[in-house]
Scaffold this active site. Sequence first.
Site, short mmCIF file in Angstrom:
data_model
loop_
_atom_site.label_atom_id
_atom_site.label_comp_id
_atom_site.label_asym_id
_atom_site.label_seq_id
_atom_site.Cartn_x
_atom_site.Cartn_y
_atom_site.Cartn_z
N GLY A 47 0.78 -1.23 0.00
CA GLY A 47 0.00 0.00 0.00
C GLY A 47 0.81 1.28 0.00
O GLY A 47 0.26 2.36 -0.13
N HIS A 48 2.11 1.18 0.14
CA HIS A 48 2.95 2.38 0.19
C HIS A 48 3.66 2.54 -1.14
O HIS A 48 4.77 2.05 -1.33
CB HIS A 48 3.94 2.29 1.36
CG HIS A 48 4.53 3.61 1.73
ND1 HIS A 48 5.82 3.96 1.42
CD2 HIS A 48 4.01 4.68 2.37
CE1 HIS A 48 6.07 5.18 1.86
NE2 HIS A 48 4.99 5.64 2.44
N PHE A 49 2.99 3.21 -2.07
CA PHE A 49 3.50 3.43 -3.42
C PHE A 49 3.80 2.10 -4.10
O PHE A 49 4.95 1.83 -4.49
CB PHE A 49 4.74 4.33 -3.41
CG PHE A 49 4.59 5.58 -2.59
CD1 PHE A 49 3.56 6.47 -2.84
CD2 PHE A 49 5.45 5.86 -1.56
CE1 PHE A 49 3.41 7.63 -2.08
CE2 PHE A 49 5.32 7.01 -0.80
CZ PHE A 49 4.30 7.89 -1.06
#
Length: 148
Positions: A47-49
Amino acid sequence: MTELNELLLKLPHAFPFRMIDRILDIEKGKKATALKNVSIDEPYFSGHFSKDPVMPGVLILEAMAQTGGLAFQSLFEKDEKGVPALAGVEEFRLKKRVIPGDQLIMEAEVLHVFSNLAKIRILARVRGETVAEGTVVLAKAAFPQPLP
């Protein structure tokens, strides 16, 4: 089990929040060096880039604080209760991205100890380049000890 691994087990963190894979060195009461292998399988990367994954800065800070906790905890007596807990962050800077495949080497140096607090200088490197640095304040907290 080595003394270094025993220290790692004393930290209250467990998967997925234990951010240290190996303790490389501890100079009792002075400094600690630890390693974090940054894998694409880390849960935060989805979910983080996700198209250009980057380790979140707060997790880099957490890994560095855990290393500082090892340095601080090495001052505790063998049967002494308490674990290091983050009490403050000073002058923290992220300088470069940390991505999957990187090996994060974290160094922590105890600057001052006063009562149940310690001020610790932290530094993280990847391939010899500084990626983050700062100072944290850790407190000896009365959390329950983790089970082995």
